[in-house]
Design an enzyme around this catalytic site. Structure first.
Site, short mmCIF file in Angstrom:
data_model
loop_
_atom_site.label_atom_id
_atom_site.label_comp_id
_atom_site.label_asym_id
_atom_site.label_seq_id
_atom_site.Cartn_x
_atom_site.Cartn_y
_atom_site.Cartn_z
N HIS A 156 36.76 24.55 33.30
CA HIS A 156 36.40 24.97 31.94
C HIS A 156 35.41 26.11 32.02
O HIS A 156 34.60 26.19 32.94
CB HIS A 156 35.81 23.82 31.13
N HIS B 62 32.37 27.80 29.75
CA HIS B 62 31.48 27.66 28.60
C HIS B 62 31.32 29.04 27.96
O HIS B 62 31.13 30.04 28.67
CB HIS B 62 30.08 27.21 29.06
N ASN C 228 31.03 26.19 36.02
CA ASN C 228 30.40 25.46 37.11
C ASN C 228 31.46 24.94 38.06
O ASN C 228 32.45 24.32 37.63
CB ASN C 228 29.58 24.28 36.57
N GLU D 94 30.12 18.69 35.82
CA GLU D 94 30.19 17.29 35.38
C GLU D 94 31.63 16.84 35.17
O GLU D 94 31.97 15.69 35.47
CB GLU D 94 29.42 17.10 34.05
N VAL D 95 32.44 17.71 34.59
CA VAL D 95 33.81 17.31 34.25
C VAL D 95 34.76 18.03 35.22
O VAL D 95 34.80 19.26 35.25
CB VAL D 95 34.14 17.67 32.79
N ASP E 132 31.58 22.19 22.41
CA ASP E 132 30.92 21.28 23.34
C ASP E 132 30.22 20.18 22.54
O ASP E 132 29.61 20.43 21.50
CB ASP E 132 29.89 22.04 24.19
N ILE E 133 30.32 18.96 23.04
CA ILE E 133 29.77 17.80 22.32
C ILE E 133 28.24 17.79 22.35
O ILE E 133 27.61 17.18 21.48
CB ILE E 133 30.37 16.50 22.92
P1 AMP Z 1 29.98 21.07 33.25
O1 AMP Z 1 28.62 20.62 33.69
O2 AMP Z 1 30.19 22.55 33.41
O3 AMP Z 1 31.08 20.24 33.89
O4 AMP Z 1 30.02 20.85 31.70
C1 AMP Z 1 30.69 19.79 31.06
C2 AMP Z 1 30.47 19.95 29.58
O5 AMP Z 1 31.37 19.11 28.88
C3 AMP Z 1 29.05 19.57 29.10
O6 AMP Z 1 28.45 20.69 28.45
C4 AMP Z 1 29.32 18.41 28.12
O7 AMP Z 1 28.44 18.41 27.01
C5 AMP Z 1 30.76 18.66 27.71
N1 AMP Z 1 31.50 17.50 27.26
C6 AMP Z 1 31.61 16.30 27.87
N2 AMP Z 1 32.41 15.48 27.16
C7 AMP Z 1 32.84 16.20 26.09
C8 AMP Z 1 33.70 15.91 24.98
N3 AMP Z 1 34.28 14.71 24.83
N4 AMP Z 1 33.91 16.89 24.06
C9 AMP Z 1 33.30 18.09 24.20
N5 AMP Z 1 32.50 18.42 25.21
C10 AMP Z 1 32.26 17.49 26.15
#
Ligand code: AMP
Length: 122
Positions: free
Chosen positions: A104, A106, A91, A99-100, A33-34
């Site tokens: 995924h 974690h 999530n 967010e994405v 994770d970034i």
């Molecule tokens: P979520 O809130 O479960 O959708 O988590 C999205 C996760 O993606 C967050 O923990 C971000 O820090 C992570 N994230 C977003 N962009 C990147 C990226 N380019 N590389 C790695 N992790 C990312």
């Protein structure tokens, strides 16, 4: 919700943007994770286009689901997290602050991870 081909994880899967890869099998990719929230914070994503757990659990093939779950296990094992413990989290949607919009999981480890979820204000 329709899958958005321009989400950041779709771009990582197409190698349009880099990731810090830790593991890959035929159906899953794992990378750091970034913005890590624990000493070990790894994301495991399916290679297929699934928006969230809801989409993945309903529409992925048995082989994709099995390979994905095995990948999560390998990632935690290879991170050395089995003995002291780890947490997995996915999530889905607004209330969970997803967010994405590419499914995924974690994987958190490396410290005491505290209680399960934040309690609402009293
Ligand atoms: P979520 O809130 O479960 O959708 O988590 C999205 C996760 O993606 C967050 O923990 C971000 O820090 C992570 N994230 C977003 N962009 C990147 C990226 N380019 N590389 C790695 N992790 C990312």
């Amino acid at each position: 919700m329709a899958y958005d081909d321009n989400n950041i994880f779709a771009k990582i899967l197409r190698a349009e943007i880099p990731c810090d890869k830790v593991y890959e099998n035929d159906v899953a990719l794992a990378f750091k994770d970034i913005q890590p929230q624990a000493p070990t914070h790894i994301l495991v994503i399916p290679k297929g286009a699934y928006v969230s757990m809801d989409d993945f659990s309903a529409n992925a093939s048995d082989a994709e689901i099995a390979g994905f779950v095995r990948a999560v296990g390998v990632v935690a094992r290879e991170a050395g997290a089995v003995e002291d413990g780890y947490r997995i989290l996915a999530n889905h949607g607004r209330d969970a602050h997803q967010e994405v919009p590419h499914f995924h999981i974690h994987v958190f480890a490396g410290r005491d991870l505290g209680g399960m979820i934040r309690r609402p204000p009293a």
